[in-house]
Design a protein around this motif. Structure first.
Motif, PDB file in Angstrom:
ATOM      1  N   LYS A 196      -9.525 -42.822   0.565  1.00 59.07           N
ATOM      2  CA  LYS A 196      -9.534 -42.903  -0.895  1.00 59.07           C
ATOM      3  C   LYS A 196     -10.746 -42.166  -1.463  1.00 59.07           C
ATOM      4  CE  LYS A 196      -6.824 -47.147  -1.281  1.00 59.07           C
ATOM      5  NZ  LYS A 196      -6.793 -48.576  -1.691  1.00 59.07           N
ATOM      6  N   ASN A 197     -11.857 -42.202  -0.746  1.00 55.76           N
ATOM      7  CA  ASN A 197     -13.052 -41.518  -1.234  1.00 55.76           C
ATOM      8  C   ASN A 197     -12.862 -40.002  -1.264  1.00 55.76           C
ATOM      9  OD1 ASN A 197     -15.946 -41.161  -1.924  1.00 55.76           O
ATOM     10  ND2 ASN A 197     -16.029 -40.270   0.114  1.00 55.76           N
ATOM     11  N   LYS A 198     -12.239 -39.444  -0.232  1.00 55.99           N
ATOM     12  CA  LYS A 198     -12.029 -37.990  -0.197  1.00 55.99           C
ATOM     13  C   LYS A 198     -11.018 -37.545  -1.260  1.00 55.99           C
ATOM     14  CE  LYS A 198     -14.911 -36.945   3.085  1.00 55.99           C
ATOM     15  NZ  LYS A 198     -16.142 -36.186   2.796  1.00 55.99           N
ATOM     16  N   ASN A 199     -10.152 -38.468  -1.687  1.00 60.94           N
ATOM     17  CA  ASN A 199      -9.401 -38.257  -2.934  1.00 60.94           C
ATOM     18  C   ASN A 199      -8.507 -37.015  -2.916  1.00 60.94           C
ATOM     19  OD1 ASN A 199      -8.666 -38.767  -5.639  1.00 60.94           O
ATOM     20  ND2 ASN A 199     -10.357 -37.550  -6.437  1.00 60.94           N
ATOM     21  N   GLN A 200      -7.771 -36.827  -1.799  1.00 60.19           N
ATOM     22  CA  GLN A 200      -6.841 -35.689  -1.746  1.00 60.19           C
ATOM     23  C   GLN A 200      -5.712 -35.821  -2.765  1.00 60.19           C
ATOM     24  OE1 GLN A 200      -7.928 -37.295   1.057  1.00 60.19           O
ATOM     25  NE2 GLN A 200      -8.554 -35.782   2.585  1.00 60.19           N
ATOM     26  N   LEU A 258     -12.510 -29.518  -2.462  1.00 56.23           N
ATOM     27  CA  LEU A 258     -12.882 -30.873  -2.032  1.00 56.23           C
ATOM     28  C   LEU A 258     -13.067 -31.719  -3.288  1.00 56.23           C
ATOM     29  CD1 LEU A 258     -13.658 -32.414   0.673  1.00 56.23           C
ATOM     30  CD2 LEU A 258     -16.016 -32.163  -0.108  1.00 56.23           C
ATOM     31  N   THR A 259     -12.268 -32.765  -3.423  1.00 53.83           N
ATOM     32  CA  THR A 259     -12.306 -33.582  -4.648  1.00 53.83           C
ATOM     33  C   THR A 259     -12.786 -35.004  -4.359  1.00 53.83           C
ATOM     34  OG1 THR A 259      -9.936 -34.013  -4.375  1.00 53.83           O
ATOM     35  CG2 THR A 259     -10.568 -32.248  -5.880  1.00 53.83           C
ATOM     36  N   SER A 260     -13.824 -35.123  -3.544  1.00 54.12           N
ATOM     37  CA  SER A 260     -14.378 -36.434  -3.182  1.00 54.12           C
ATOM     38  C   SER A 260     -14.916 -37.173  -4.400  1.00 54.12           C
ATOM     39  CB  SER A 260     -15.521 -36.264  -2.181  1.00 54.12           C
ATOM     40  OG  SER A 260     -15.105 -35.568  -1.037  1.00 54.12           O
ATOM     41  N   LYS A 261     -14.929 -38.496  -4.288  1.00 51.34           N
ATOM     42  CA  LYS A 261     -15.552 -39.338  -5.308  1.00 51.34           C
ATOM     43  C   LYS A 261     -17.039 -39.546  -5.015  1.00 51.34           C
ATOM     44  CE  LYS A 261     -11.223 -41.841  -6.158  1.00 51.34           C
ATOM     45  NZ  LYS A 261     -10.536 -43.160  -6.075  1.00 51.34           N
ATOM     46  N   ARG A 262     -17.417 -39.413  -3.745  1.00 47.12           N
ATOM     47  CA  ARG A 262     -18.822 -39.590  -3.352  1.00 47.12           C
ATOM     48  C   ARG A 262     -19.145 -38.659  -2.192  1.00 47.12           C
ATOM     49  NH1 ARG A 262     -21.092 -42.232   0.831  1.00 47.12           N
ATOM     50  NH2 ARG A 262     -19.151 -43.291   1.365  1.00 47.12           N
ATOM     51  N   GLU A 263     -20.293 -38.003  -2.259  1.00 46.58           N
ATOM     52  CA  GLU A 263     -20.797 -37.183  -1.161  1.00 46.58           C
ATOM     53  C   GLU A 263     -22.319 -37.274  -1.131  1.00 46.58           C
ATOM     54  OE1 GLU A 263     -19.274 -35.680   1.210  1.00 46.58           O
ATOM     55  OE2 GLU A 263     -17.196 -35.508   0.512  1.00 46.58           O
ATOM     56  N   GLY A 264     -22.879 -37.049   0.053  1.00 43.27           N
ATOM     57  CA  GLY A 264     -24.320 -36.886   0.170  1.00 43.27           C
ATOM     58  C   GLY A 264     -24.639 -35.412   0.052  1.00 43.27           C
ATOM     59  N   LEU A 265     -24.179 -34.653   1.024  1.00 39.73           N
ATOM     60  CA  LEU A 265     -24.207 -33.193   1.008  1.00 39.73           C
ATOM     61  C   LEU A 265     -23.062 -32.764   1.925  1.00 39.73           C
ATOM     62  CD1 LEU A 265     -26.037 -30.890  -0.228  1.00 39.73           C
ATOM     63  CD2 LEU A 265     -26.950 -30.656   2.091  1.00 39.73           C
ATOM     64  N   PRO A 266     -21.914 -32.387   1.364  1.00 38.11           N
ATOM     65  CA  PRO A 266     -20.692 -32.224   2.160  1.00 38.11           C
ATOM     66  C   PRO A 266     -20.731 -31.044   3.126  1.00 38.11           C
ATOM     67  CG  PRO A 266     -20.319 -31.525  -0.096  1.00 38.11           C
ATOM     68  CD  PRO A 266     -21.674 -32.155  -0.065  1.00 38.11           C
ATOM     69  N   PRO A 287     -14.828 -19.055  -1.995  1.00 39.38           N
ATOM     70  CA  PRO A 287     -15.217 -19.689  -3.258  1.00 39.38           C
ATOM     71  C   PRO A 287     -14.756 -21.141  -3.257  1.00 39.38           C
ATOM     72  CG  PRO A 287     -13.365 -18.208  -3.583  1.00 39.38           C
ATOM     73  CD  PRO A 287     -13.822 -18.013  -2.177  1.00 39.38           C
ATOM     74  N   ILE A 288     -15.464 -21.993  -3.975  1.00 38.11           N
ATOM     75  CA  ILE A 288     -15.281 -23.438  -3.856  1.00 38.11           C
ATOM     76  C   ILE A 288     -14.813 -24.074  -5.167  1.00 38.11           C
ATOM     77  CG2 ILE A 288     -16.403 -25.616  -3.227  1.00 38.11           C
ATOM     78  CD1 ILE A 288     -16.411 -23.575  -0.935  1.00 38.11           C
ATOM     79  N   ILE A 289     -13.881 -25.023  -5.045  1.00 37.42           N
ATOM     80  CA  ILE A 289     -13.571 -25.958  -6.121  1.00 37.42           C
ATOM     81  C   ILE A 289     -14.000 -27.330  -5.624  1.00 37.42           C
ATOM     82  CG2 ILE A 289     -11.780 -27.002  -7.569  1.00 37.42           C
ATOM     83  CD1 ILE A 289     -10.063 -24.488  -6.899  1.00 37.42           C
ATOM     84  N   ALA A 290     -14.811 -28.030  -6.401  1.00 40.03           N
ATOM     85  CA  ALA A 290     -15.299 -29.345  -5.967  1.00 40.03           C
ATOM     86  C   ALA A 290     -15.514 -30.240  -7.171  1.00 40.03           C
ATOM     87  CB  ALA A 290     -16.605 -29.197  -5.186  1.00 40.03           C
ATOM     88  N   THR A 291     -15.483 -31.531  -6.929  1.00 43.66           N
ATOM     89  CA  THR A 291     -15.738 -32.483  -8.002  1.00 43.66           C
ATOM     90  C   THR A 291     -17.204 -32.437  -8.412  1.00 43.66           C
ATOM     91  OG1 THR A 291     -15.599 -34.077  -6.173  1.00 43.66           O
ATOM     92  CG2 THR A 291     -13.888 -34.175  -7.849  1.00 43.66           C
ATOM     93  N   ASP A 292     -17.443 -32.730  -9.676  1.00 44.10           N
ATOM     94  CA  ASP A 292     -18.770 -32.614 -10.275  1.00 44.10           C
ATOM     95  C   ASP A 292     -19.589 -33.861  -9.953  1.00 44.10           C
ATOM     96  OD1 ASP A 292     -20.917 -31.797 -11.747  1.00 44.10           O
ATOM     97  OD2 ASP A 292     -19.978 -32.078 -13.710  1.00 44.10           O
TER      98      ASP A 292
END
Length: 376
Positions: A210-214, A279-287, A299-304
């Motif tokens: 659920k955290n990785k939020n695919q 990567l659309t995670s809800k929480r990361e430290g440094l992915p 190029p990257i798309i990632a959650t803010d």
């Protein structure tokens, strides 16, 4: 001979992230000990000359296993008298620092790979982990953070040393393992994977949780495919959400463009065949997955969120999108899959940005920190 004790909840934490640091100490003549839960990677560590102490740490702060872990760790520190203790992972790190305090073992360093309390974290995380960290900070000589949000948070902690707060660029990545070889044939690789030359590949690597939020990516892809059916999503990994996601993809009738690749050992080759990473995670430290994709020039798309924001500046190395925002995720995918001049520039920028996170650079950063606390 100096004795170094490294502590984390499980053995694979060290084989995944800390082999270069184990070798760093060994090259300087130190005897390296590891305390962690034993598993499939224990023999690999022992084959390196590490002295492994199997301690059954729990990741839960409520587990009764921690009483036994406390006793075993206390006996170990009283017996060996270590010259440096470096702890990782929240619960094992708290227990390790507490035992170091009562056995007068010092100095003690803690690498926070991502505090469990962060902007937007569940209130329960703040109620449990924030007080734990505030308390343990008083037993910590050096706190090492790997993202800027945690570094700023660390400024409010009362460490044993006033100058004991540090920021480093992660645990380090071997860039050459992910950089595209000059002789790599992208089209041949795509064909070998079952794709046409005209297909565009969006890659996501991560455990299905659920955290990785695919779900956010899949939902966005449902809308993307109405506009551009040449885009394919490659989902690499395993996890508890996998079967639910597969069923959902079938119900959405988009299974021709959503590909579940399972656990793979050829991540670099998959990245090299790709056109962009998401990567659309809800929480990361440094992915790490994002860092690997950057080294491959994607190029990257990632959650803010924390961690992602350290690696990606919106519009520079890729795009940052809000958690749960399907429309903005769709727009970002469509933008980044166009072979525009901006996207070409992004490919250049990710490769430049990731150089700071190379294992060579982070070893230099950690060397400066270690030299403050121990002479070897």
């Amino acid at each position: 001979m100096k004795k170094i004790l490294l502590i984390a909840s499980v053995d694979f934490h060290f084989t995944s992230f800390h082999i270069p640091y184990i070798e760093y100490f060994q090259k300087r003549g130190a005897e390296v000990h590891i305390a962690a839960r034993s598993g499939e990677r224990t023999k690999e560590l022992e084959s390196m000359g590490v002295i492994f102490h199997p301690i059954d740490f729990s990741r839960s702060p409520y587990s009764p296993k921690l009483f036994r872990a406390f006793a075993e760790l206390k006996n170990l520190m009283e017996k060996e008298r270590f010259d440096l203790v470096h702890v990782h992972t929240p619960v094992a790190a708290f227990l390790g620092r507490f035992v170091a305090k009562i056995t007068k073992t010092e100095p003690v360093l803690y690498t926070a790979h991502g505090f469990h309390f962060y902007k937007g974290a569940p209130i329960l995380n703040w109620l449990i982990y924030y007080p734990m960290e505030k308390m343990a900070a008083r037993w910590t000589h050096g706190l090492i953070t790997i993202n800027h949000e945690d570094y700023e948070r660390g400024k409010s902690f009362h460490l044993k040393r006033k100058d004991g707060l540090f920021y480093v660029h992660g645990v380090g990545l071997s860039l050459e393992n992910y950089s595209v070889p000059q002789n790599f044939d992208k089209e041949a690789q795509k064909e070998a994977m079952g794709f046409k030359e005209s297909d565009q590949l969006l890659v996501c690597v991560g455990e299905f949780t659920k955290n990785k939020n695919q779900r956010q990516i899949i939902h966005a892809m449902q809308e993307v495919l109405k506009i551009d059916p040449s885009i394919h999503l490659l989902l690499v990994g395993r996890g508890e959400e996998e079967e639910h996601l597969k069923s959902w993809v079938e119900k959405l009738n988009i299974s021709k463009n959503i590909h579940f690749l399972g656990y793979r050992r050829d991540i670099p080759e998959i990245l090299w065949a790709g056109d962009a990473f998401i990567l659309t995670s809800k929480r990361e430290g440094l992915p790490r997955a994002v860092m690997e994709a950057m080294a491959a020039g994607l190029p990257i798309i990632a959650t803010d969120i924390r961690g992602n924001k350290d690696l990606i500046t919106h519009g520079e190395e890729g795009y940052l999108v809000p958690i749960g925002d399907i429309e903005k995720t769709k727009e970002a995918i469509l933008k980044i899959m166009k072979d525009s001049e901006q996207v070409k520039e992004m490919r250049h920028k990710v490769k430049e940005k990731i150089k700071t996170y190379s294992i060579e650079n982070t070893l230099l950063e950690m060397d400066k920190i270690y030299r403050i606390f121990i002479n070897m």
